[in-house]
Design a protein around this motif. Structure first.
Motif, PDB file in Angstrom:
ATOM      1  N   LEU A  85       0.800  -1.212   0.000  1.00 35.78           N
ATOM      2  CA  LEU A  85       0.000   0.000   0.000  1.00 35.78           C
ATOM      3  C   LEU A  85       0.838   1.269   0.000  1.00 35.78           C
ATOM      4  CD1 LEU A  85      -2.695  -1.018   2.638  1.00 35.78           C
ATOM      5  CD2 LEU A  85      -2.903  -1.058   0.149  1.00 35.78           C
ATOM      6  N   ALA A  86       1.871   1.302   0.803  1.00 31.35           N
ATOM      7  CA  ALA A  86       2.628   2.538   0.976  1.00 31.35           C
ATOM      8  C   ALA A  86       4.033   2.224   1.461  1.00 31.35           C
ATOM      9  CB  ALA A  86       1.903   3.458   1.971  1.00 31.35           C
ATOM     10  N   HIS A  87       4.879   3.256   1.440  1.00 32.40           N
ATOM     11  CA  HIS A  87       6.266   3.102   1.894  1.00 32.40           C
ATOM     12  C   HIS A  87       6.730   4.423   2.461  1.00 32.40           C
ATOM     13  CE1 HIS A  87      10.426   1.791   2.063  1.00 32.40           C
ATOM     14  NE2 HIS A  87      10.776   2.874   1.402  1.00 32.40           N
ATOM     15  N   VAL A  88       7.384   4.386   3.613  1.00 28.66           N
ATOM     16  CA  VAL A  88       7.937   5.582   4.238  1.00 28.66           C
ATOM     17  C   VAL A  88       9.451   5.553   4.082  1.00 28.66           C
ATOM     18  CG1 VAL A  88       8.249   6.882   6.373  1.00 28.66           C
ATOM     19  CG2 VAL A  88       6.057   5.787   5.899  1.00 28.66           C
ATOM     20  N   ALA A  89      10.012   6.639   3.583  1.00 20.47           N
ATOM     21  CA  ALA A  89      11.458   6.802   3.474  1.00 20.47           C
ATOM     22  C   ALA A  89      11.806   8.111   4.166  1.00 20.47           C
ATOM     23  CB  ALA A  89      11.899   6.823   2.022  1.00 20.47           C
TER      24      ALA A  89
ATOM     25  N   ALA B 250       2.259   8.665  -5.877  1.00 18.57           N
ATOM     26  CA  ALA B 250       2.184   9.998  -5.285  1.00 18.57           C
ATOM     27  C   ALA B 250       3.077  10.051  -4.045  1.00 18.57           C
ATOM     28  CB  ALA B 250       0.742  10.338  -4.921  1.00 18.57           C
ATOM     29  N   ILE B 251       3.702  11.212  -3.811  1.00 16.19           N
ATOM     30  CA  ILE B 251       4.626  11.402  -2.697  1.00 16.19           C
ATOM     31  C   ILE B 251       4.109  12.516  -1.795  1.00 16.19           C
ATOM     32  CG2 ILE B 251       6.991  11.974  -2.032  1.00 16.19           C
ATOM     33  CD1 ILE B 251       7.882  10.982  -4.789  1.00 16.19           C
ATOM     34  N   PHE B 252       4.118  12.277  -0.488  1.00 15.25           N
ATOM     35  CA  PHE B 252       3.656  13.259   0.485  1.00 15.25           C
ATOM     36  C   PHE B 252       4.714  13.438   1.573  1.00 15.25           C
ATOM     37  CE2 PHE B 252      -0.055  11.201  -1.316  1.00 15.25           C
ATOM     38  CZ  PHE B 252      -0.874  12.274  -1.650  1.00 15.25           C
ATOM     39  N   GLY B 253       4.867  14.659   2.031  1.00 16.32           N
ATOM     40  CA  GLY B 253       5.739  14.926   3.154  1.00 16.32           C
ATOM     41  C   GLY B 253       5.019  14.655   4.467  1.00 16.32           C
ATOM     42  N   LEU B 254       5.727  14.142   5.451  1.00 18.51           N
ATOM     43  CA  LEU B 254       5.164  13.851   6.761  1.00 18.51           C
ATOM     44  C   LEU B 254       5.967  14.548   7.843  1.00 18.51           C
ATOM     45  CD1 LEU B 254       4.602   9.957   6.580  1.00 18.51           C
ATOM     46  CD2 LEU B 254       2.909  11.754   6.122  1.00 18.51           C
ATOM     47  N   SER B 255       5.299  14.843   8.943  1.00 23.74           N
ATOM     48  CA  SER B 255       6.043  15.273  10.121  1.00 23.74           C
ATOM     49  C   SER B 255       6.797  14.069  10.665  1.00 23.74           C
ATOM     50  CB  SER B 255       5.095  15.812  11.185  1.00 23.74           C
ATOM     51  OG  SER B 255       4.311  14.750  11.724  1.00 23.74           O
ATOM     52  N   ARG B 256       7.771  14.325  11.524  1.00 22.95           N
ATOM     53  CA  ARG B 256       8.532  13.219  12.084  1.00 22.95           C
ATOM     54  C   ARG B 256       7.645  12.280  12.889  1.00 22.95           C
ATOM     55  NH1 ARG B 256      14.304  14.711  14.310  1.00 22.95           N
ATOM     56  NH2 ARG B 256      14.329  15.281  12.097  1.00 22.95           N
ATOM     57  N   ASP B 257       6.703  12.857  13.628  1.00 23.29           N
ATOM     58  CA  ASP B 257       5.799  12.028  14.432  1.00 23.29           C
ATOM     59  C   ASP B 257       4.902  11.181  13.536  1.00 23.29           C
ATOM     60  OD1 ASP B 257       4.468  11.293  17.019  1.00 23.29           O
ATOM     61  OD2 ASP B 257       2.759  12.254  16.016  1.00 23.29           O
ATOM     62  N   ASP B 258       4.353  11.796  12.481  1.00 21.20           N
ATOM     63  CA  ASP B 258       3.492  11.036  11.567  1.00 21.20           C
ATOM     64  C   ASP B 258       4.280   9.952  10.841  1.00 21.20           C
ATOM     65  OD1 ASP B 258       1.120  12.333  12.171  1.00 21.20           O
ATOM     66  OD2 ASP B 258       1.344  13.842  10.585  1.00 21.20           O
TER      67      ASP B 258
ATOM     68  N   ASP C  63      -1.693  -4.500   6.857  1.00 20.68           N
ATOM     69  CA  ASP C  63      -2.483  -3.651   5.967  1.00 20.68           C
ATOM     70  C   ASP C  63      -3.642  -2.961   6.667  1.00 20.68           C
ATOM     71  OD1 ASP C  63      -0.791  -4.259   3.930  1.00 20.68           O
ATOM     72  OD2 ASP C  63      -2.118  -5.694   2.937  1.00 20.68           O
ATOM     73  N   ALA C  64      -4.282  -3.617   7.645  1.00 20.19           N
ATOM     74  CA  ALA C  64      -5.419  -2.993   8.336  1.00 20.19           C
ATOM     75  C   ALA C  64      -4.958  -1.744   9.077  1.00 20.19           C
ATOM     76  CB  ALA C  64      -6.062  -3.991   9.296  1.00 20.19           C
ATOM     77  N   SER C  65      -3.857  -1.856   9.807  1.00 18.77           N
ATOM     78  CA  SER C  65      -3.328  -0.700  10.528  1.00 18.77           C
ATOM     79  C   SER C  65      -2.851   0.377   9.567  1.00 18.77           C
ATOM     80  CB  SER C  65      -2.174  -1.128  11.434  1.00 18.77           C
ATOM     81  OG  SER C  65      -2.604  -2.017  12.438  1.00 18.77           O
ATOM     82  N   THR C  66      -2.283  -0.054   8.432  1.00 22.75           N
ATOM     83  CA  THR C  66      -1.834   0.906   7.424  1.00 22.75           C
ATOM     84  C   THR C  66      -3.011   1.709   6.887  1.00 22.75           C
ATOM     85  OG1 THR C  66       0.005  -0.527   6.770  1.00 22.75           O
ATOM     86  CG2 THR C  66      -0.678   1.153   5.209  1.00 22.75           C
ATOM     87  N   CYS C  67      -4.089   1.024   6.556  1.00 22.62           N
ATOM     88  CA  CYS C  67      -5.279   1.718   6.045  1.00 22.62           C
ATOM     89  C   CYS C  67      -5.836   2.687   7.085  1.00 22.62           C
ATOM     90  CB  CYS C  67      -6.341   0.701   5.638  1.00 22.62           C
ATOM     91  SG  CYS C  67      -5.926  -0.246   4.157  1.00 22.62           S
TER      92      CYS C  67
ATOM     93  N   LEU D  82      -4.583  10.344   8.235  1.00 19.74           N
ATOM     94  CA  LEU D  82      -3.849  11.394   7.543  1.00 19.74           C
ATOM     95  C   LEU D  82      -4.640  12.019   6.390  1.00 19.74           C
ATOM     96  CD1 LEU D  82      -0.351   9.651   7.338  1.00 19.74           C
ATOM     97  CD2 LEU D  82      -0.938  11.618   8.770  1.00 19.74           C
ATOM     98  N   GLY D  83      -5.824  11.454   6.134  1.00 22.81           N
ATOM     99  CA  GLY D  83      -6.602  11.930   4.992  1.00 22.81           C
ATOM    100  C   GLY D  83      -6.088  11.411   3.673  1.00 22.81           C
ATOM    101  N   LEU D  84      -5.364  10.294   3.714  1.00 26.97           N
ATOM    102  CA  LEU D  84      -4.770   9.693   2.513  1.00 26.97           C
ATOM    103  C   LEU D  84      -5.231   8.247   2.390  1.00 26.97           C
ATOM    104  CD1 LEU D  84      -1.106  10.988   2.991  1.00 26.97           C
ATOM    105  CD2 LEU D  84      -2.855  11.944   1.476  1.00 26.97           C
ATOM    106  N   ASP D  85      -6.538   8.059   2.371  1.00 23.49           N
ATOM    107  CA  ASP D  85      -7.074   6.701   2.320  1.00 23.49           C
ATOM    108  C   ASP D  85      -6.405   5.927   1.198  1.00 23.49           C
ATOM    109  OD1 ASP D  85      -9.469   8.593   3.229  1.00 23.49           O
ATOM    110  OD2 ASP D  85      -9.615   6.660   4.251  1.00 23.49           O
ATOM    111  N   ALA D  86      -5.968   4.726   1.521  1.00 22.01           N
ATOM    112  CA  ALA D  86      -5.227   3.916   0.553  1.00 22.01           C
ATOM    113  C   ALA D  86      -6.098   3.570  -0.637  1.00 22.01           C
ATOM    114  CB  ALA D  86      -4.736   2.630   1.227  1.00 22.01           C
ATOM    115  N   PRO D  87      -5.637   3.784  -1.841  1.00 25.17           N
ATOM    116  CA  PRO D  87      -6.414   3.376  -3.012  1.00 25.17           C
ATOM    117  C   PRO D  87      -6.478   1.857  -3.101  1.00 25.17           C
ATOM    118  CG  PRO D  87      -4.217   4.015  -3.669  1.00 25.17           C
ATOM    119  CD  PRO D  87      -4.324   4.333  -2.201  1.00 25.17           C
ATOM    120  N   MET D  88      -7.563   1.368  -3.638  1.00 23.68           N
ATOM    121  CA  MET D  88      -7.656  -0.069  -3.874  1.00 23.68           C
ATOM    122  C   MET D  88      -6.616  -0.455  -4.908  1.00 23.68           C
ATOM    123  SD  MET D  88     -10.021  -1.069  -1.851  1.00 23.68           S
ATOM    124  CE  MET D  88     -10.378  -2.717  -2.464  1.00 23.68           C
TER     125      MET D  88
END
Length: 437
Positions: free
Chosen positions: A13-17, A28-36, A48-52, A58-64
């Protein structure tokens, strides 16, 4: 996922770097605060459930996850003419098996080149543009055919209001001053294959009698370098276990005058010689990131650096265009061999896995569509569960079909590094991206 933590399966679903979030399906790429970012990392590890749930917060509901897209072939916009199926060098790892693609040494005749150009230009709408790449073997063995083909393509293009661009990939040993002037006049993109400084290059790229080629290349490229204002000039490095010191390789080639040096790992060698395997990829990633750091430091300070790979990945991340395939092979790019057979790209010449019709019968659009449908990243295993799938597009078709996917951890590690570098560059030099959209 970090390269050092292969036991953690990348989320689909997603990846944090660092403090950048990549949405795997849309690129799509989004900036996050350190806490987020910390919260998102924990959610990814939890499943995946926790990720969703975290994405929703964050207002970035995971796309199907999308199913395989409907594949439509496009008009051919780029064509590789394999003008010479022979070569004056004897590189042990050569994807073209010494330049002949496993057959007899041969050269393309004018009748084949003319028909290929006719079909390419006839298939493009007026006002459009096409590109012709002269490939081999070593294409400069067939310089007369190249010159005749350019003159003819310009003439045919003008009658249909089709713009024609040209490129050439060469070992550099046969370039003459008059060739450089010809390339400059017609605004060629010229890629010179080199594998490092004298010692490394001579070992990996000898001629037929075992003599090194470095000095000849260094001498012959001078007229190309003198015309860099009209020639898009770059060097391409094939990385094998013998030239894994990428920073030194790039510095040595840059010292010749090249302002752009791109490196590519050897994954599928027809002879088995020179292919990377096992821990070679971890070493390559370390070397690539070291070279990337040097590039970043130079560019963020307003200086030039020849390493092209990080610039390429940053530009692609900024454009944010998700891929279903790793390249345009079979979609809008084909190759034609000396006998007039179409293939999915220049690496599939004489390979039945990439056969796409003939000049006699025309490009086989059904074969193109079937190839693309089968090779779409959404159908590939284990790509469906990989966060990098829509950035990588599933990799090189020819390499995957012949060697599988030994480099996936390397690719993920390099893209993770690219995402971290993207965040840093947006802070250090946001203006660098002004022309990258």
């Amino acid at each position: 996922m970090d390269f050092a933590e292969p036991e953690v399966r990348p989320s689909a679903l997603a990846h944090v770097a660092g403090e950048v979030l990549l949405m795997a399906e849309t690129a799509a790429i989004f900036g996050l605060s350190r806490d987020d970012a910390h919260r998102m990392q924990r959610a990814l590890l939890a499943g995946d459930a926790s990720t969703c749930e975290e994405l929703s917060r964050l207002g970035l509901d995971a796309p199907m996850q999308f199913g395989p897209p409907q594949v439509n072939v496009h008009p051919v916009r780029a064509l590789a003419l394999t003008v010479s199926q022979t070569c004056n060098l004897a590189c042990g790892y050569c994807y073209a098996a010494g330049g002949s693609f496993g057959g007899a040494d041969t050269r393309m005749g004018w009748d084949v080149a003319k028909r290929a150009i006719d079909q390419l230009i006839a298939g493009m709408v007026p006002g459009g543009g096409v590109k012709i790449a002269f490939m081999g073997g070593e294409p400069m063995v067939a310089r007369d055919l190249i010159r005749r083909s350019v003159a003819y393509a310009n003439e045919r293009g003008a009658t249909r209001a089709v713009q024609v661009g040209y490129s050439l990939t060469t070992n550099g040993t046969l370039i003459a001053p008059e060739d450089a002037e010809f390339f400059a006049r017609h605004r060629f993109a010229v890629t010179v294959s080199l594998d490092g400084g004298r010692e490394v290059n001579d070992r990996l790229r000898p001629d037929k009698v075992g003599k090194g080629s470095f000095d000849r290349v260094a001498q012959r490229i001078a007229p190309l370098l003198e015309r860099r204002d009209r020639i898009q000039l770059g060097a391409r490095v094939t990385v094998t276990p013998l030239n894994l010191d990428v920073p030194k390789v790039v510095d040595d080639i840059g010292a010749l005058g090249f302002s752009s040096v791109g490196v590519s790992p050897m994954i599928s060698s027809p002879t088995g010689k020179g292919s990377l395997a096992g821990q070679d990829f971890a070493r390559l990633l370390d070397a690539m990131t070291s070279c990337g750091d040097a590039w970043f430091d130079a560019v963020s300070a307003g200086r030039d650096h020849p390493f092209a790979n990080l610039a390429t990945v940053l530009g692609e991340l900024h454009r944010g265009q998700p891929r279903s395939h790793g390249c345009g092979a079979a979609r809008d790019y084909l190759a034609v061999d000396a006998e007039g057979a179409y293939s999915a790209c220049h690496r599939f010449v004489k390979d039945p896995l990439g056969a796409m019709g003939t000049l006699e019968s025309g490009a086989d659009d059904a074969a193109r569509a079937a190839f693309l449908d089968e090779r779409t990243v959404e159908r590939q295993t284990p790509c469906q569960s990989c966060w990098a799938r829509r950035l990588c597009g599933g990799g090189c078709h020819q390499e995957v079909l012949h060697a599988g996917r030994p480099a996936c951890d390397f690719v993920r590690g390099w893209l993770d590094y690219g995402l971290r570098s993207y965040k840093k560059m947006m802070v250090a030099r946001p203006d660098w991206f002004d022309d990258k959209a």
